[in-house]
Scaffold this motif. Structure first.
Motif, PDB file in Angstrom:
ATOM      1  N   SER A  53      -7.506  -8.053   5.847  1.00 26.93           N
ATOM      2  CA  SER A  53      -7.560  -8.673   4.524  1.00 26.93           C
ATOM      3  C   SER A  53      -8.135  -7.696   3.498  1.00 26.93           C
ATOM      4  O   SER A  53      -7.612  -7.567   2.391  1.00 26.93           O
ATOM      5  CB  SER A  53      -8.412  -9.944   4.593  1.00 26.93           C
ATOM      6  OG  SER A  53      -8.386 -10.638   3.379  1.00 26.93           O
ATOM      7  N   ALA A  54      -9.196  -6.991   3.876  1.00 28.43           N
ATOM      8  CA  ALA A  54      -9.798  -6.007   2.962  1.00 28.43           C
ATOM      9  C   ALA A  54      -8.839  -4.855   2.688  1.00 28.43           C
ATOM     10  O   ALA A  54      -8.686  -4.424   1.540  1.00 28.43           O
ATOM     11  CB  ALA A  54     -11.109  -5.481   3.550  1.00 28.43           C
ATOM     12  N   HIS A  55      -8.170  -4.355   3.730  1.00 26.82           N
ATOM     13  CA  HIS A  55      -7.219  -3.255   3.541  1.00 26.82           C
ATOM     14  C   HIS A  55      -6.019  -3.695   2.691  1.00 26.82           C
ATOM     15  O   HIS A  55      -5.535  -2.918   1.863  1.00 26.82           O
ATOM     16  CB  HIS A  55      -6.740  -2.716   4.891  1.00 26.82           C
ATOM     17  CG  HIS A  55      -7.738  -1.827   5.557  1.00 26.82           C
ATOM     18  ND1 HIS A  55      -7.949  -0.525   5.174  1.00 26.82           N
ATOM     19  CD2 HIS A  55      -8.598  -2.059   6.567  1.00 26.82           C
ATOM     20  CE1 HIS A  55      -8.891   0.009   5.923  1.00 26.82           C
ATOM     21  NE2 HIS A  55      -9.307  -0.904   6.779  1.00 26.82           N
ATOM     22  N   ALA A  56      -5.554  -4.921   2.897  1.00 33.15           N
ATOM     23  CA  ALA A  56      -4.437  -5.425   2.099  1.00 33.15           C
ATOM     24  C   ALA A  56      -4.828  -5.531   0.626  1.00 33.15           C
ATOM     25  O   ALA A  56      -4.041  -5.195  -0.257  1.00 33.15           O
ATOM     26  CB  ALA A  56      -3.980  -6.781   2.625  1.00 33.15           C
ATOM     27  N   THR A  57      -6.044  -5.973   0.368  1.00 33.59           N
ATOM     28  CA  THR A  57      -6.534  -6.051  -1.008  1.00 33.59           C
ATOM     29  C   THR A  57      -6.577  -4.668  -1.640  1.00 33.59           C
ATOM     30  O   THR A  57      -6.115  -4.465  -2.766  1.00 33.59           O
ATOM     31  CB  THR A  57      -7.936  -6.697  -1.049  1.00 33.59           C
ATOM     32  OG1 THR A  57      -7.859  -8.001  -0.486  1.00 33.59           O
ATOM     33  CG2 THR A  57      -8.471  -6.769  -2.470  1.00 33.59           C
ATOM     34  N   ALA A  58      -7.129  -3.710  -0.907  1.00 32.31           N
ATOM     35  CA  ALA A  58      -7.226  -2.338  -1.426  1.00 32.31           C
ATOM     36  C   ALA A  58      -5.847  -1.746  -1.682  1.00 32.31           C
ATOM     37  O   ALA A  58      -5.614  -1.129  -2.727  1.00 32.31           O
ATOM     38  CB  ALA A  58      -8.005  -1.463  -0.440  1.00 32.31           C
ATOM     39  N   LEU A  59      -4.928  -1.931  -0.764  1.00 31.96           N
ATOM     40  CA  LEU A  59      -3.573  -1.402  -0.935  1.00 31.96           C
ATOM     41  C   LEU A  59      -2.887  -2.026  -2.148  1.00 31.96           C
ATOM     42  O   LEU A  59      -2.243  -1.328  -2.938  1.00 31.96           O
ATOM     43  CB  LEU A  59      -2.749  -1.647   0.334  1.00 31.96           C
ATOM     44  CG  LEU A  59      -1.350  -1.057   0.357  1.00 31.96           C
ATOM     45  CD1 LEU A  59      -1.391   0.453   0.233  1.00 31.96           C
ATOM     46  CD2 LEU A  59      -0.657  -1.446   1.664  1.00 31.96           C
ATOM     47  N   HIS A  60      -3.047  -3.330  -2.315  1.00 30.35           N
ATOM     48  CA  HIS A  60      -2.465  -4.014  -3.468  1.00 30.35           C
ATOM     49  C   HIS A  60      -3.043  -3.463  -4.774  1.00 30.35           C
ATOM     50  O   HIS A  60      -2.292  -3.174  -5.717  1.00 30.35           O
ATOM     51  CB  HIS A  60      -2.716  -5.516  -3.370  1.00 30.35           C
ATOM     52  CG  HIS A  60      -2.252  -6.276  -4.561  1.00 30.35           C
ATOM     53  ND1 HIS A  60      -0.945  -6.677  -4.725  1.00 30.35           N
ATOM     54  CD2 HIS A  60      -2.907  -6.687  -5.665  1.00 30.35           C
ATOM     55  CE1 HIS A  60      -0.823  -7.306  -5.872  1.00 30.35           C
ATOM     56  NE2 HIS A  60      -1.999  -7.333  -6.466  1.00 30.35           N
ATOM     57  N   LEU A  61      -4.363  -3.329  -4.825  1.00 33.63           N
ATOM     58  CA  LEU A  61      -5.000  -2.810  -6.034  1.00 33.63           C
ATOM     59  C   LEU A  61      -4.507  -1.398  -6.360  1.00 33.63           C
ATOM     60  O   LEU A  61      -4.181  -1.101  -7.514  1.00 33.63           O
ATOM     61  CB  LEU A  61      -6.524  -2.806  -5.880  1.00 33.63           C
ATOM     62  CG  LEU A  61      -7.194  -4.166  -6.047  1.00 33.63           C
ATOM     63  CD1 LEU A  61      -8.601  -4.144  -5.489  1.00 33.63           C
ATOM     64  CD2 LEU A  61      -7.207  -4.556  -7.521  1.00 33.63           C
ATOM     65  N   VAL A  62      -4.433  -0.538  -5.366  1.00 30.39           N
ATOM     66  CA  VAL A  62      -3.969   0.832  -5.605  1.00 30.39           C
ATOM     67  C   VAL A  62      -2.546   0.836  -6.143  1.00 30.39           C
ATOM     68  O   VAL A  62      -2.240   1.491  -7.141  1.00 30.39           O
ATOM     69  CB  VAL A  62      -4.073   1.683  -4.316  1.00 30.39           C
ATOM     70  CG1 VAL A  62      -3.325   2.999  -4.459  1.00 30.39           C
ATOM     71  CG2 VAL A  62      -5.535   1.944  -3.973  1.00 30.39           C
ATOM     72  N   ARG A  63      -1.659   0.104  -5.493  1.00 32.78           N
ATOM     73  CA  ARG A  63      -0.249   0.091  -5.913  1.00 32.78           C
ATOM     74  C   ARG A  63      -0.069  -0.458  -7.321  1.00 32.78           C
ATOM     75  O   ARG A  63       0.723   0.066  -8.104  1.00 32.78           O
ATOM     76  CB  ARG A  63       0.583  -0.713  -4.922  1.00 32.78           C
ATOM     77  CG  ARG A  63       0.793   0.007  -3.620  1.00 32.78           C
ATOM     78  CD  ARG A  63       1.637  -0.800  -2.684  1.00 32.78           C
ATOM     79  NE  ARG A  63       1.914  -0.046  -1.473  1.00 32.78           N
ATOM     80  CZ  ARG A  63       2.452  -0.559  -0.393  1.00 32.78           C
ATOM     81  NH1 ARG A  63       2.791  -1.835  -0.369  1.00 32.78           N
ATOM     82  NH2 ARG A  63       2.667   0.181   0.670  1.00 32.78           N
ATOM     83  N   GLN A  64      -0.795  -1.523  -7.638  1.00 32.45           N
ATOM     84  CA  GLN A  64      -0.634  -2.139  -8.953  1.00 32.45           C
ATOM     85  C   GLN A  64      -1.313  -1.318 -10.052  1.00 32.45           C
ATOM     86  O   GLN A  64      -0.745  -1.121 -11.124  1.00 32.45           O
ATOM     87  CB  GLN A  64      -1.191  -3.565  -8.940  1.00 32.45           C
ATOM     88  CG  GLN A  64      -0.416  -4.522  -8.063  1.00 32.45           C
ATOM     89  CD  GLN A  64       1.002  -4.733  -8.536  1.00 32.45           C
ATOM     90  OE1 GLN A  64       1.266  -4.832  -9.726  1.00 32.45           O
ATOM     91  NE2 GLN A  64       1.933  -4.792  -7.594  1.00 32.45           N
ATOM     92  N   LEU A  65      -2.540  -0.859  -9.786  1.00 34.44           N
ATOM     93  CA  LEU A  65      -3.281  -0.123 -10.816  1.00 34.44           C
ATOM     94  C   LEU A  65      -2.639   1.219 -11.155  1.00 34.44           C
ATOM     95  O   LEU A  65      -2.729   1.664 -12.303  1.00 34.44           O
ATOM     96  CB  LEU A  65      -4.738   0.078 -10.399  1.00 34.44           C
ATOM     97  CG  LEU A  65      -5.622  -1.158 -10.490  1.00 34.44           C
ATOM     98  CD1 LEU A  65      -6.994  -0.883  -9.886  1.00 34.44           C
ATOM     99  CD2 LEU A  65      -5.752  -1.627 -11.932  1.00 34.44           C
ATOM    100  N   ARG A  66      -1.987   1.853 -10.216  1.00 28.83           N
ATOM    101  CA  ARG A  66      -1.302   3.123 -10.498  1.00 28.83           C
ATOM    102  C   ARG A  66      -0.230   2.955 -11.569  1.00 28.83           C
ATOM    103  O   ARG A  66       0.070   3.880 -12.305  1.00 28.83           O
ATOM    104  CB  ARG A  66      -0.640   3.672  -9.236  1.00 28.83           C
ATOM    105  CG  ARG A  66      -1.562   4.383  -8.326  1.00 28.83           C
ATOM    106  CD  ARG A  66      -0.790   4.968  -7.172  1.00 28.83           C
ATOM    107  NE  ARG A  66      -1.697   5.624  -6.246  1.00 28.83           N
ATOM    108  CZ  ARG A  66      -1.389   5.900  -5.000  1.00 28.83           C
ATOM    109  NH1 ARG A  66      -0.201   5.594  -4.523  1.00 28.83           N
ATOM    110  NH2 ARG A  66      -2.249   6.504  -4.218  1.00 28.83           N
ATOM    111  N   GLN A  67       0.340   1.776 -11.626  1.00 27.48           N
ATOM    112  CA  GLN A  67       1.413   1.506 -12.586  1.00 27.48           C
ATOM    113  C   GLN A  67       0.891   1.024 -13.935  1.00 27.48           C
ATOM    114  O   GLN A  67       1.635   1.003 -14.912  1.00 27.48           O
ATOM    115  CB  GLN A  67       2.381   0.461 -12.006  1.00 27.48           C
ATOM    116  CG  GLN A  67       3.056   0.894 -10.723  1.00 27.48           C
ATOM    117  CD  GLN A  67       3.811   2.194 -10.884  1.00 27.48           C
ATOM    118  OE1 GLN A  67       4.555   2.372 -11.837  1.00 27.48           O
ATOM    119  NE2 GLN A  67       3.606   3.127  -9.958  1.00 27.48           N
TER     120      GLN A  67
END
Length: 169
Positions: A53-67
């Motif tokens: 759950s923590a890794h999924a949150t981090a991955l989502h944040l990285v992918r979205q914030l980069r854009q």
């Protein structure tokens, strides 16, 4: 025929008792071992769910914030129930917030559950030169920390951190 030359056909009561006692000891040890293994397996299973759950949150944040092109609002770095609003290239405001133990995400409002069992979510904004700031207009990179507490008896916490550059500034 002589009695001494006959072979025995059965087991004595003493032999049966000893065999039963040995079998009972083996079964007791096996059941204890299986019970302990099941408990450990369950604890590690709970840890795995929280870490995923923590890794999924981090991955989502990285992918979205980069854009994203800019930060609209950010909580203070010490706020463990952090929140962040950022603007994507289409002008939509993406929002993240920790509500109890659920990280929520949405366009316009953080209303959809992104992940569960998260203990804290912290955001820190940085200017282009690496200086920490809370002024949304000056933020060029965002660092976040997602914290979970593991189920194992030690009560250990795991923190997933990352820093993300905004797409355009």
């Amino acid at each position: 025929m002589d009695r001494r030359s006959k072979t025995r056909m059965g087991a004595s009561l003493l032999e049966i008792t000893v065999a039963t006692a040995i079998t009972a000891l083996i079964i007791t040890a096996a059941v204890g071992s299986i019970h302990q293994s099941t408990r450990v397996w369950s604890d590690y299973g709970g840890d795995t769910v929280k870490l995923e759950s923590a890794h999924a949150t981090a991955l989502h944040l990285v992918r979205q914030l980069r854009q994203c092109t800019s930060v609209a609002a950010i909580s203070l770095p010490a706020d463990t129930a952090g929140s962040l609003s950022a603007t994507d290239p289409d002008g939509n405001t993406l929002m993240w917030a920790l509500d109890s133990t659920n990280v929520k995400f949405g366009v316009g409002a953080a209303k959809d559950v992104l992940s569960t069992q998260i203990d804290s979510l912290q955001f820190t904004g940085y200017e282009a030169d690496g200086t920490q700031t809370t002024v949304a207009a000056d933020i060029r990179t965002v660092e976040f920390a997602v914290t979970v507490t593991l189920d194992r008896n030690v009560g250990a916490t795991k923190v997933i951190r990352s820093r993300v550059w905004m797409r355009a500034w």
